[in-house]
Write an enzyme that holds these catalytic residues in place. Sequence first.
Site, PDB file in Angstrom:
ATOM      1  N   ARG A 108     -26.971  -5.699  99.762  1.00 16.38           N
ATOM      2  CA  ARG A 108     -25.966  -5.588 100.154  1.00 16.38           C
ATOM      3  C   ARG A 108     -26.205  -3.561 101.471  1.00 16.38           C
ATOM      4  NH1 ARG A 108     -19.652  -5.686 100.053  1.00 16.38           N
ATOM      5  NH2 ARG A 108     -20.181  -8.671  99.994  1.00 16.38           N
ATOM      6  N   GLY A 155     -15.403 -11.263 105.748  1.00 20.68           N
ATOM      7  CA  GLY A 155     -16.948  -9.916 105.705  1.00 20.68           C
ATOM      8  C   GLY A 155     -16.389  -9.679 104.477  1.00 20.68           C
ATOM      9  N   CYS A 156     -17.459  -8.363 104.673  1.00 20.53           N
ATOM     10  CA  CYS A 156     -17.474  -7.409 103.154  1.00 20.53           C
ATOM     11  C   CYS A 156     -15.551  -7.293 103.009  1.00 20.53           C
ATOM     12  CB  CYS A 156     -18.215  -6.220 103.427  1.00 20.53           C
ATOM     13  SG  CYS A 156     -18.066  -5.161 102.064  1.00 20.53           S
ATOM     14  N   PHE A 157     -15.344  -7.743 101.513  1.00 15.35           N
ATOM     15  CA  PHE A 157     -14.134  -6.887 101.739  1.00 15.35           C
ATOM     16  C   PHE A 157     -13.668  -5.299 101.334  1.00 15.35           C
ATOM     17  CE2 PHE A 157     -14.493  -8.949  97.468  1.00 15.35           C
ATOM     18  CZ  PHE A 157     -15.942  -7.948  96.630  1.00 15.35           C
TER      19      PHE A 157
END
Length: 246
Positions: free
Chosen positions: A12, A68-70
């Site tokens: 990521r 998306g990314c938490f």
Amino acid sequence: MASLIRPARSSRMLRGALWLVGALAAAPFVASAIGGHASAAEGAFVIPAPKVDEASKAGSETAVIAGGCFWGVQGVFQHVKGVSRAVSGYAGGGASTAHYDVVGTGTTGHAESVAVTFDPKQISYGEILQIYFSVAHDPTQLNRQGPDTGTQYRSAIFVENADQKKVAEAYVAQLGAASVYPGKIVTEIAPLKGFYPAEAYHQDFLTLNPDYPYIVYNDLPKIENLKRLFPAVYRDKPVLVSAANG
């Protein structure tokens, strides 16, 4: 703070770094507004409040949302008045696969999600969704958000009951008819079959790592947009998972 990141998270970070270089190079060519809504460069959309909402009720309620990314989604709702807890986790798949390394394969059915527990007398379910659709993520991106791609980063609302389903479906229809986005809303509305908290090193990540490049570029602007667009519900001091556990 790289010491807090497991090796599995490095992919990521690499995608985020490459995307950042490209985004900065393209920045001069991004218009400040597109068709009346906030531009992608601002990372927020000015949208109307929901016409259909739940009636105020006693006790607490939980909204499970994915965008998306938490890290960023959790960070946004930790700064919202009326929210007592916001936990990063996984929803959409089974308990046996609710682990970051496995979810990252994109084959589990899980989406990185946040369980937002709130007081309906202070903020409604519809208002939670308004923040979600406005500043927490871009609901027109299919199976991705920013530099992160895969079904685990999809836009999704996991509803607990018929009331939540009614509000979510009505709001998606309302926003679609209002044409406030440059593309079609692709948010999935699905029944909540289970929510599984993420590993401890993911919790409160935005607050604990404000200088991390991914956070600086992708997520801190969401907090600023929350403060700018929703000043009545913004609170400066976030409610943290670590504080509740302590």
